[in-house]
Write a protein that holds these residues in place. Structure first.
Motif, PDB file in Angstrom:
ATOM      1  N   ILE A   1      -6.846   4.382  11.373  1.00 32.87           N
ATOM      2  CA  ILE A   1      -6.737   4.613   9.927  1.00 32.87           C
ATOM      3  C   ILE A   1      -6.159   6.001   9.660  1.00 32.87           C
ATOM      4  O   ILE A   1      -5.287   6.166   8.802  1.00 32.87           O
ATOM      5  CB  ILE A   1      -8.107   4.425   9.248  1.00 32.87           C
ATOM      6  CG1 ILE A   1      -8.489   2.946   9.271  1.00 32.87           C
ATOM      7  CG2 ILE A   1      -8.111   4.982   7.832  1.00 32.87           C
ATOM      8  CD1 ILE A   1      -9.915   2.656   8.864  1.00 32.87           C
ATOM      9  N   VAL A   2      -6.619   7.007  10.408  1.00 31.44           N
ATOM     10  CA  VAL A   2      -6.088   8.357  10.243  1.00 31.44           C
ATOM     11  C   VAL A   2      -4.579   8.357  10.474  1.00 31.44           C
ATOM     12  O   VAL A   2      -3.811   8.932   9.693  1.00 31.44           O
ATOM     13  CB  VAL A   2      -6.780   9.361  11.199  1.00 31.44           C
ATOM     14  CG1 VAL A   2      -6.076  10.706  11.174  1.00 31.44           C
ATOM     15  CG2 VAL A   2      -8.247   9.525  10.834  1.00 31.44           C
TER      16      VAL A   2
ATOM     17  N   MET B   1       0.841  -1.204   0.000  1.00 33.57           N
ATOM     18  CA  MET B   1       0.000   0.000   0.000  1.00 33.57           C
ATOM     19  C   MET B   1       0.868   1.242   0.000  1.00 33.57           C
ATOM     20  O   MET B   1       1.709   1.426   0.863  1.00 33.57           O
ATOM     21  CB  MET B   1      -0.920  -0.003   1.220  1.00 33.57           C
ATOM     22  CG  MET B   1      -1.785   1.213   1.341  1.00 33.57           C
ATOM     23  SD  MET B   1      -2.914   1.328  -0.052  1.00 33.57           S
ATOM     24  CE  MET B   1      -3.780   2.813   0.356  1.00 33.57           C
ATOM     25  N   LYS B   2       0.662   2.061  -0.989  1.00 30.06           N
ATOM     26  CA  LYS B   2       1.421   3.297  -1.091  1.00 30.06           C
ATOM     27  C   LYS B   2       0.457   4.439  -1.372  1.00 30.06           C
ATOM     28  O   LYS B   2      -0.572   4.258  -1.995  1.00 30.06           O
ATOM     29  CB  LYS B   2       2.448   3.196  -2.209  1.00 30.06           C
ATOM     30  CG  LYS B   2       3.546   2.182  -1.945  1.00 30.06           C
ATOM     31  CD  LYS B   2       4.619   2.308  -2.989  1.00 30.06           C
ATOM     32  CE  LYS B   2       5.777   1.438  -2.870  1.00 30.06           C
ATOM     33  NZ  LYS B   2       6.097   0.408  -2.192  1.00 30.06           N
ATOM     34  N   ALA B   3       0.829   5.586  -0.906  1.00 32.62           N
ATOM     35  CA  ALA B   3       0.055   6.787  -1.209  1.00 32.62           C
ATOM     36  C   ALA B   3       0.546   7.355  -2.533  1.00 32.62           C
ATOM     37  O   ALA B   3       1.727   7.305  -2.844  1.00 32.62           O
ATOM     38  CB  ALA B   3       0.228   7.813  -0.091  1.00 32.62           C
ATOM     39  N   ASP B   4      -0.372   7.885  -3.318  1.00 36.79           N
ATOM     40  CA  ASP B   4      -0.041   8.529  -4.582  1.00 36.79           C
ATOM     41  C   ASP B   4       0.214  10.009  -4.288  1.00 36.79           C
ATOM     42  O   ASP B   4      -0.644  10.862  -4.491  1.00 36.79           O
ATOM     43  CB  ASP B   4      -1.193   8.348  -5.568  1.00 36.79           C
ATOM     44  CG  ASP B   4      -0.885   8.913  -6.938  1.00 36.79           C
ATOM     45  OD1 ASP B   4       0.307   9.125  -7.260  1.00 36.79           O
ATOM     46  OD2 ASP B   4      -1.845   9.166  -7.697  1.00 36.79           O
ATOM     47  N   LEU B   5       1.404  10.295  -3.756  1.00 37.76           N
ATOM     48  CA  LEU B   5       1.730  11.640  -3.275  1.00 37.76           C
ATOM     49  C   LEU B   5       2.103  12.566  -4.423  1.00 37.76           C
ATOM     50  O   LEU B   5       2.966  12.246  -5.242  1.00 37.76           O
ATOM     51  CB  LEU B   5       2.884  11.570  -2.272  1.00 37.76           C
ATOM     52  CG  LEU B   5       2.637  10.738  -1.015  1.00 37.76           C
ATOM     53  CD1 LEU B   5       3.897  10.680  -0.158  1.00 37.76           C
ATOM     54  CD2 LEU B   5       1.467  11.292  -0.222  1.00 37.76           C
TER      55      LEU B   5
ATOM     56  N   LEU C   1       0.640  15.279  -1.091  1.00 40.85           N
ATOM     57  CA  LEU C   1      -0.644  14.743  -0.656  1.00 40.85           C
ATOM     58  C   LEU C   1      -1.174  13.713  -1.632  1.00 40.85           C
ATOM     59  O   LEU C   1      -1.025  13.858  -2.846  1.00 40.85           O
ATOM     60  CB  LEU C   1      -1.696  15.849  -0.551  1.00 40.85           C
ATOM     61  CG  LEU C   1      -1.593  16.868   0.562  1.00 40.85           C
ATOM     62  CD1 LEU C   1      -2.710  17.894   0.423  1.00 40.85           C
ATOM     63  CD2 LEU C   1      -1.658  16.200   1.917  1.00 40.85           C
ATOM     64  N   ASP C   2      -1.825  12.716  -1.090  1.00 48.42           N
ATOM     65  CA  ASP C   2      -2.714  11.844  -1.847  1.00 48.42           C
ATOM     66  C   ASP C   2      -4.103  12.368  -1.483  1.00 48.42           C
ATOM     67  O   ASP C   2      -4.580  12.151  -0.367  1.00 48.42           O
ATOM     68  CB  ASP C   2      -2.540  10.392  -1.414  1.00 48.42           C
ATOM     69  CG  ASP C   2      -3.472   9.435  -2.133  1.00 48.42           C
ATOM     70  OD1 ASP C   2      -4.675   9.762  -2.285  1.00 48.42           O
ATOM     71  OD2 ASP C   2      -3.004   8.348  -2.519  1.00 48.42           O
ATOM     72  N   ARG C   3      -4.716  13.119  -2.383  1.00 44.46           N
ATOM     73  CA  ARG C   3      -5.985  13.793  -2.081  1.00 44.46           C
ATOM     74  C   ARG C   3      -7.032  12.835  -1.533  1.00 44.46           C
ATOM     75  O   ARG C   3      -7.721  13.148  -0.567  1.00 44.46           O
ATOM     76  CB  ARG C   3      -6.555  14.477  -3.324  1.00 44.46           C
ATOM     77  CG  ARG C   3      -6.035  15.861  -3.534  1.00 44.46           C
ATOM     78  CD  ARG C   3      -6.724  16.519  -4.738  1.00 44.46           C
ATOM     79  NE  ARG C   3      -6.290  17.898  -4.804  1.00 44.46           N
ATOM     80  CZ  ARG C   3      -7.101  18.930  -4.657  1.00 44.46           C
ATOM     81  NH1 ARG C   3      -8.379  18.735  -4.462  1.00 44.46           N
ATOM     82  NH2 ARG C   3      -6.637  20.155  -4.717  1.00 44.46           N
ATOM     83  N   PHE C   4      -7.182  11.687  -2.153  1.00 36.83           N
ATOM     84  CA  PHE C   4      -8.207  10.733  -1.728  1.00 36.83           C
ATOM     85  C   PHE C   4      -7.959  10.276  -0.297  1.00 36.83           C
ATOM     86  O   PHE C   4      -8.856  10.318   0.552  1.00 36.83           O
ATOM     87  CB  PHE C   4      -8.261   9.533  -2.681  1.00 36.83           C
ATOM     88  CG  PHE C   4      -9.221   8.476  -2.219  1.00 36.83           C
ATOM     89  CD1 PHE C   4     -10.584   8.635  -2.420  1.00 36.83           C
ATOM     90  CD2 PHE C   4      -8.763   7.333  -1.574  1.00 36.83           C
ATOM     91  CE1 PHE C   4     -11.482   7.669  -1.977  1.00 36.83           C
ATOM     92  CE2 PHE C   4      -9.648   6.366  -1.129  1.00 36.83           C
ATOM     93  CZ  PHE C   4     -11.016   6.534  -1.338  1.00 36.83           C
ATOM     94  N   LEU C   5      -6.736   9.838  -0.017  1.00 35.33           N
ATOM     95  CA  LEU C   5      -6.426   9.346   1.328  1.00 35.33           C
ATOM     96  C   LEU C   5      -6.482  10.462   2.366  1.00 35.33           C
ATOM     97  O   LEU C   5      -6.994  10.268   3.474  1.00 35.33           O
ATOM     98  CB  LEU C   5      -5.042   8.685   1.359  1.00 35.33           C
ATOM     99  CG  LEU C   5      -4.932   7.318   0.697  1.00 35.33           C
ATOM    100  CD1 LEU C   5      -3.489   6.819   0.748  1.00 35.33           C
ATOM    101  CD2 LEU C   5      -5.870   6.317   1.349  1.00 35.33           C
TER     102      LEU C   5
ATOM    103  N   LEU D   1      -9.441  13.286   6.961  1.00 37.47           N
ATOM    104  CA  LEU D   1     -10.291  14.394   7.414  1.00 37.47           C
ATOM    105  C   LEU D   1     -11.699  13.894   7.721  1.00 37.47           C
ATOM    106  O   LEU D   1     -12.300  14.273   8.731  1.00 37.47           O
ATOM    107  CB  LEU D   1     -10.363  15.494   6.355  1.00 37.47           C
ATOM    108  CG  LEU D   1      -9.187  16.436   6.237  1.00 37.47           C
ATOM    109  CD1 LEU D   1      -9.408  17.408   5.084  1.00 37.47           C
ATOM    110  CD2 LEU D   1      -8.954  17.184   7.529  1.00 37.47           C
ATOM    111  N   GLU D   2     -12.222  13.049   6.861  1.00 36.51           N
ATOM    112  CA  GLU D   2     -13.562  12.499   7.053  1.00 36.51           C
ATOM    113  C   GLU D   2     -13.660  11.745   8.378  1.00 36.51           C
ATOM    114  O   GLU D   2     -14.628  11.918   9.125  1.00 36.51           O
ATOM    115  CB  GLU D   2     -13.925  11.567   5.891  1.00 36.51           C
ATOM    116  CG  GLU D   2     -15.228  10.830   6.069  1.00 36.51           C
ATOM    117  CD  GLU D   2     -16.440  11.746   6.089  1.00 36.51           C
ATOM    118  OE1 GLU D   2     -17.459  11.348   6.688  1.00 36.51           O
ATOM    119  OE2 GLU D   2     -16.385  12.851   5.536  1.00 36.51           O
ATOM    120  N   ASN D   3     -12.667  10.937   8.683  1.00 36.32           N
ATOM    121  CA  ASN D   3     -12.691  10.175   9.934  1.00 36.32           C
ATOM    122  C   ASN D   3     -12.645  11.107  11.147  1.00 36.32           C
ATOM    123  O   ASN D   3     -13.356  10.882  12.134  1.00 36.32           O
ATOM    124  CB  ASN D   3     -11.542   9.174   9.982  1.00 36.32           C
ATOM    125  CG  ASN D   3     -11.763   7.985   9.077  1.00 36.32           C
ATOM    126  OD1 ASN D   3     -12.783   7.870   8.399  1.00 36.32           O
ATOM    127  ND2 ASN D   3     -10.801   7.092   9.040  1.00 36.32           N
TER     128      ASN D   3
END
Length: 163
Positions: free
Chosen positions: A130-131, A7-11, A51-55, A60-62
């Motif tokens: 998760i955050v 799992m990697k973030a698309d930064l 940033l990975d906008r989605f992640l 923020l949502e959590n």
């Protein structure tokens, strides 16, 4: 999934203020209908980080979801963004009842919830874990501020490296 080694973030270089503004604008009406006051202090000057906008929006949502779930109607949620030297700071706080001391040290551990939420009413206790994973994928850190700046509610402080 976030713990998986693959799992990697698309930064990508992005303006975190713009990302926060867009996310909060999308949630504003829903929060207003729930009786939640939203205060945002987001600078107009771009603050760039990877940033990975989605992640990041999931994180923020959590945080926002927890404030509403545990704070209820009538609370104020405050989002404050600023920079200092090589870091960007984002504070997400609420005026709810706060987090009991006995939970503060383990609040980012999976499956930790308040006693009043041991049933299914408040969720699984995975949100803050998760955050923390998401912020870690962004090469940042998150902490629970104790006591919060105004001495009530819950406050989470995220730090991310500037780019």
């Amino acid at each position: 999934k976030l713990d998986h080694p693959g799992m990697k973030a698309d930064l990508k270089k992005d303006d975190i203020g713009s990302v926060c503004r867009e996310y909060l604008a999308e949630r504003y009406q829903e929060l207003d209908l729930a009786g939640v006051v939203l205060e945002a202090d987001l600078p107009e000057t771009p603050l760039f980080c990877l940033l990975d906008r989605f992640l990041f929006c999931r994180a923020l949502e959590n945080l926002i979801h927890n404030s509403v779930t545990y704070g209820g109607s009538g609370i104020t949620i405050s989002v404050h963004l600023w920079e200092k030297e090589t870091e960007i700071f984002l504070s997400v706080s609420d005026s709810g009842p706060g987090i009991p001391e006995e939970l503060a040290e383990k609040i980012f551990m999976p499956f930790v919830t308040g006693d009043e939420c041991r049933g299914n009413r408040c969720g699984s206790g995975l949100g803050l874990a998760i955050v923390q994973q998401i912020i870690g994928l962004h090469r940042g850190a998150i902490q629970l501020v104790t006591p919060s700046v105004d001495g009530r509610g819950a406050e989470f402080l995220i730090s991310l490296p500037k780019c």
